[in-house]
Design a protein around this motif. Structure first.
Motif, PDB file in Angstrom:
ATOM      1  N   TRP A   1      14.337   6.116 -14.610  1.00 35.65           N
ATOM      2  CA  TRP A   1      14.629   5.776 -15.999  1.00 35.65           C
ATOM      3  C   TRP A   1      13.868   4.542 -16.456  1.00 35.65           C
ATOM      4  N   LEU A   2      13.609   3.621 -15.521  1.00 32.37           N
ATOM      5  CA  LEU A   2      12.892   2.390 -15.816  1.00 32.37           C
ATOM      6  C   LEU A   2      11.722   2.276 -14.839  1.00 32.37           C
ATOM      7  N   ASP A   3      10.687   1.561 -15.241  1.00 30.95           N
ATOM      8  CA  ASP A   3       9.505   1.387 -14.396  1.00 30.95           C
ATOM      9  C   ASP A   3       9.896   0.899 -13.010  1.00 30.95           C
ATOM     10  N   CYS A   4       9.510   1.648 -12.002  1.00 28.67           N
ATOM     11  CA  CYS A   4       9.935   1.334 -10.637  1.00 28.67           C
ATOM     12  C   CYS A   4       8.887   1.828  -9.658  1.00 28.67           C
ATOM     13  N   ARG A   5       8.737   1.112  -8.543  1.00 23.67           N
ATOM     14  CA  ARG A   5       7.884   1.578  -7.453  1.00 23.67           C
ATOM     15  C   ARG A   5       8.735   1.712  -6.199  1.00 23.67           C
ATOM     16  N   VAL A   6       8.361   2.693  -5.367  1.00 25.83           N
ATOM     17  CA  VAL A   6       9.205   3.080  -4.237  1.00 25.83           C
ATOM     18  C   VAL A   6       8.376   3.110  -2.962  1.00 25.83           C
ATOM     19  N   ALA A   7       8.963   2.569  -1.876  1.00 19.63           N
ATOM     20  CA  ALA A   7       8.301   2.584  -0.566  1.00 19.63           C
ATOM     21  C   ALA A   7       9.316   2.968   0.503  1.00 19.63           C
ATOM     22  N   PRO A   8       8.893   3.747   1.496  1.00 21.68           N
ATOM     23  CA  PRO A   8       9.814   4.108   2.580  1.00 21.68           C
ATOM     24  C   PRO A   8      10.113   2.910   3.472  1.00 21.68           C
ATOM     25  N   VAL A   9      11.307   2.897   4.037  1.00 20.82           N
ATOM     26  CA  VAL A   9      11.731   1.817   4.930  1.00 20.82           C
ATOM     27  C   VAL A   9      12.308   2.441   6.200  1.00 20.82           C
ATOM     28  N   ASP A  10      11.890   1.949   7.341  1.00 18.86           N
ATOM     29  CA  ASP A  10      12.424   2.443   8.611  1.00 18.86           C
ATOM     30  C   ASP A  10      13.891   2.051   8.745  1.00 18.86           C
ATOM     31  N   VAL A  11      14.696   2.974   9.237  1.00 23.20           N
ATOM     32  CA  VAL A  11      16.116   2.711   9.447  1.00 23.20           C
ATOM     33  C   VAL A  11      16.559   3.488  10.669  1.00 23.20           C
ATOM     34  N   ILE A  12      17.535   2.975  11.392  1.00 22.53           N
ATOM     35  CA  ILE A  12      17.961   3.591  12.654  1.00 22.53           C
ATOM     36  C   ILE A  12      18.551   4.968  12.428  1.00 22.53           C
ATOM     37  N   SER A  13      19.406   5.114  11.431  1.00 25.42           N
ATOM     38  CA  SER A  13      20.013   6.413  11.149  1.00 25.42           C
ATOM     39  C   SER A  13      19.866   6.718   9.665  1.00 25.42           C
ATOM     40  N   GLY A  14      19.719   7.997   9.335  1.00 25.10           N
ATOM     41  CA  GLY A  14      19.542   8.390   7.950  1.00 25.10           C
ATOM     42  C   GLY A  14      18.109   8.158   7.496  1.00 25.10           C
ATOM     43  N   ARG A  15      17.945   8.009   6.200  1.00 24.67           N
ATOM     44  CA  ARG A  15      16.629   7.707   5.634  1.00 24.67           C
ATOM     45  C   ARG A  15      16.813   6.686   4.526  1.00 24.67           C
ATOM     46  N   CYS A  16      15.765   5.924   4.261  1.00 20.42           N
ATOM     47  CA  CYS A  16      15.901   4.824   3.314  1.00 20.42           C
ATOM     48  C   CYS A  16      14.607   4.592   2.557  1.00 20.42           C
ATOM     49  N   ASP A  17      14.738   4.288   1.267  1.00 19.50           N
ATOM     50  CA  ASP A  17      13.617   3.875   0.428  1.00 19.50           C
ATOM     51  C   ASP A  17      13.969   2.550  -0.225  1.00 19.50           C
ATOM     52  N   LEU A  18      12.929   1.740  -0.456  1.00 14.84           N
ATOM     53  CA  LEU A  18      13.107   0.500  -1.190  1.00 14.84           C
ATOM     54  C   LEU A  18      12.543   0.701  -2.599  1.00 14.84           C
ATOM     55  N   HIS A  19      13.384   0.527  -3.614  1.00 10.97           N
ATOM     56  CA  HIS A  19      12.988   0.660  -5.017  1.00 10.97           C
ATOM     57  C   HIS A  19      12.874  -0.747  -5.594  1.00 10.97           C
ATOM     58  N   VAL A  20      11.741  -1.036  -6.258  1.00 10.53           N
ATOM     59  CA  VAL A  20      11.494  -2.382  -6.769  1.00 10.53           C
ATOM     60  C   VAL A  20      11.114  -2.315  -8.251  1.00 10.53           C
ATOM     61  N   TRP A  21      11.808  -3.109  -9.065  1.00  7.21           N
ATOM     62  CA  TRP A  21      11.556  -3.193 -10.493  1.00  7.21           C
ATOM     63  C   TRP A  21      10.832  -4.508 -10.798  1.00  7.21           C
ATOM     64  N   PRO A  22       9.949  -4.520 -11.791  1.00  8.74           N
ATOM     65  CA  PRO A  22       9.153  -5.729 -12.056  1.00  8.74           C
ATOM     66  C   PRO A  22       9.968  -6.915 -12.538  1.00  8.74           C
ATOM     67  N   PHE A  23      11.193  -6.692 -13.015  1.00  8.17           N
ATOM     68  CA  PHE A  23      12.006  -7.818 -13.484  1.00  8.17           C
ATOM     69  C   PHE A  23      12.730  -8.533 -12.354  1.00  8.17           C
TER      70      PHE A  23
ATOM     71  N   PRO B   1       0.810  -1.232   0.000  1.00  8.92           N
ATOM     72  CA  PRO B   1       0.000   0.000   0.000  1.00  8.92           C
ATOM     73  C   PRO B   1       0.841   1.281   0.000  1.00  8.92           C
ATOM     74  N   ASP B   2       2.036   1.207   0.595  1.00 14.02           N
ATOM     75  CA  ASP B   2       2.862   2.421   0.677  1.00 14.02           C
ATOM     76  C   ASP B   2       3.801   2.580  -0.507  1.00 14.02           C
ATOM     77  N   ALA B   3       3.732   1.676  -1.495  1.00 10.99           N
ATOM     78  CA  ALA B   3       4.606   1.766  -2.669  1.00 10.99           C
ATOM     79  C   ALA B   3       3.963   2.673  -3.718  1.00 10.99           C
ATOM     80  N   VAL B   4       4.726   3.629  -4.195  1.00 10.28           N
ATOM     81  CA  VAL B   4       4.219   4.589  -5.186  1.00 10.28           C
ATOM     82  C   VAL B   4       5.129   4.562  -6.406  1.00 10.28           C
ATOM     83  N   PRO B   5       4.647   5.009  -7.561  1.00  8.65           N
ATOM     84  CA  PRO B   5       5.503   5.042  -8.749  1.00  8.65           C
ATOM     85  C   PRO B   5       6.699   5.956  -8.543  1.00  8.65           C
ATOM     86  N   GLY B   6       7.864   5.503  -8.987  1.00  4.33           N
ATOM     87  CA  GLY B   6       9.062   6.321  -8.901  1.00  4.33           C
ATOM     88  C   GLY B   6       9.003   7.458  -9.907  1.00  4.33           C
TER      89      GLY B   6
END
Length: 391
Positions: free
Chosen positions: A135-157, A126-131
């Protein structure tokens, strides 16, 4: 000769702080101080001089006959007296900009091949949105991390990449180099656990970490700045192979100073900056970029999106090629077979109509140093001749 003038006639400026610090330690004689400093030097710094030389140096430094410009002595006094360079030496610096800091935004790209089915599940979160502007089809979701910030990028392949961003304020490149090596092991273990927890599959595993450094502030200028950026593109060059990085900071700092003084070249490093606008270098180890003119240089997202696209295809082609090396025929869905890889290669290697010279230079430098094109060519050949490729 007058006691308050050097042989050159220059009026001496005794360093009363050094004298007071020595006496506060109870080292009433310079001979005693030399013995103590000799012990400290042997424990923390390479190339220790003999006690007699140290005693002479203490005399010359305290009386002002010589200013403390040698970095080894400056570090020695700071260690011995538990003080800062500013406290001990005031405005006397080995480099006019040494008081400045290195401020870097670290971008770590940590890929994992999860497969087409698991990728579809991750993309359906539910939290994954289009990147945006990827450059290529990708969806992005935030990921909790202790320090800094992080996103998970996922490609259909079937590729997922953690993009971990950390803001760093460091005294030098050596500190970054040590932090980089020490953090990579933790990053890999964390990424493997996290991708499995998120539904990437029990066998999903982080493949590697690649870094890109966006330099916000740098304590150098001129040739020293250019050399520093080259070192930042391959920071591990400061570390010795068989020594624990946590124990080698002082040695790395000495190597850094030597390289900054002598210059640093590497045959496989490619520049992609534009004079007066930006300075950038790409290497197999990573990428560094310094925007000289912020309003005319590349944007930080330009670099990030390029690396995400490159690393997604690198991870995909590497997965296919590893299967072949293990004697297996890779099976992939038709939509991600050799025709897909050929199309993706065209998208990532050919210039776009609206692409600027800066974008083109960046993309070409990154592609040339990561060897992606040969990986993709081998993947295409593999898929065309495998059962899964269906040529």
């Amino acid at each position: 000769m007058s006691t308050d003038r050097a042989a050159s006639g220059r009026r001496l400026q005794p360093n009363l702080v050094l004298t007071a610090k020595r006496e506060a330690r109870g080292w009433t004689s310079r001979r005693r101080a030399a013995r103590e400093l000799h012990r400290i030097w042997q424990a923390h710094l390479p190339g220790c001089p003999d006690i007699e030389s140290l005693e002479k140096a203490i005399y010359r430094h305290e009386t002002g006959r010589v200013q403390v410009r040698d970095d080894a002595y400056r570090r020695l006094y700071c260690l011995a007296y538990e003080a800062t360079p500013q406290e001990l030496f005031g405005s006397v610096e080995t480099d006019g900009r040494n008081a400045s800091r290195l401020v870097v935004t670290s971008h770590k790209f940590i890929p994992a091949f999860v497969g087409v089915e698991q990728a579809a599940q991750l993309r359906a979160r539910p939290d994954a949105v289009p990147g945006i502007e990827h450059w290529l089809d990708c969806r992005v979701a935030p990921v909790d991390v202790i320090s800094g910030r992080c996103d998970l990028h996922v490609w259909p392949f079937g590729v997922a990449i953690f993009h971990l961003v950390e803001e760093l304020v460091l005294p030098n490149i050596a500190a970054l180099s040590v932090w980089r090596v020490q953090s990579y092991k933790d990053n890999m273990a964390w990424a493997t656990r996290r991708i499995r927890d998120l539904g990437g599959g029990e066998r999903a595993e982080a493949a590697y970490v690649l870094s890109a450094y966006w330099v916000n502030e740098a304590p150098w200028d001129g040739d020293a700045l250019d050399t520093a950026l080259r070192i930042l593109a391959i920071p591990k060059i400061l570390l010795e192979r068989d020594i624990d990085p946590g124990q080698s900071l002082h040695r790395a700092e000495l190597v850094e100073r030597a390289l900054l003084a002598e210059g640093f070249e590497h045959a496989d490093m490619i520049p992609f900056g534009i004079k007066g606008i930006s300075m950038g270098y790409a290497s197999w180890s990573g990428v560094v970029y310094y925007p000289v003119a912020n309003q005319r240089s590349l944007a930080e997202d330009d670099l990030v999106h390029c690396e995400l696209a490159v690393q997604s295809l690198w991870a995909y082609s590497d997965h296919l090629n590893r299967l072949i090396e293990r004697g297996s025929d890779p099976f992939v869905p038709d939509e991600y077979g050799w025709r897909f890889v050929r199309g993706a290669r065209s998208r990532i290697t050919n210039a776009r109509p609206q692409e600027t010279e800066q974008h083109r230079s960046m993309r070409n430098a990154i592609l040339a140093t990561c060897d992606l094109e040969s990986n993709l060519a081998q993947a295409i050949e593999t898929l065309r001749h495998s059962a899964g490729g269906r040529p």
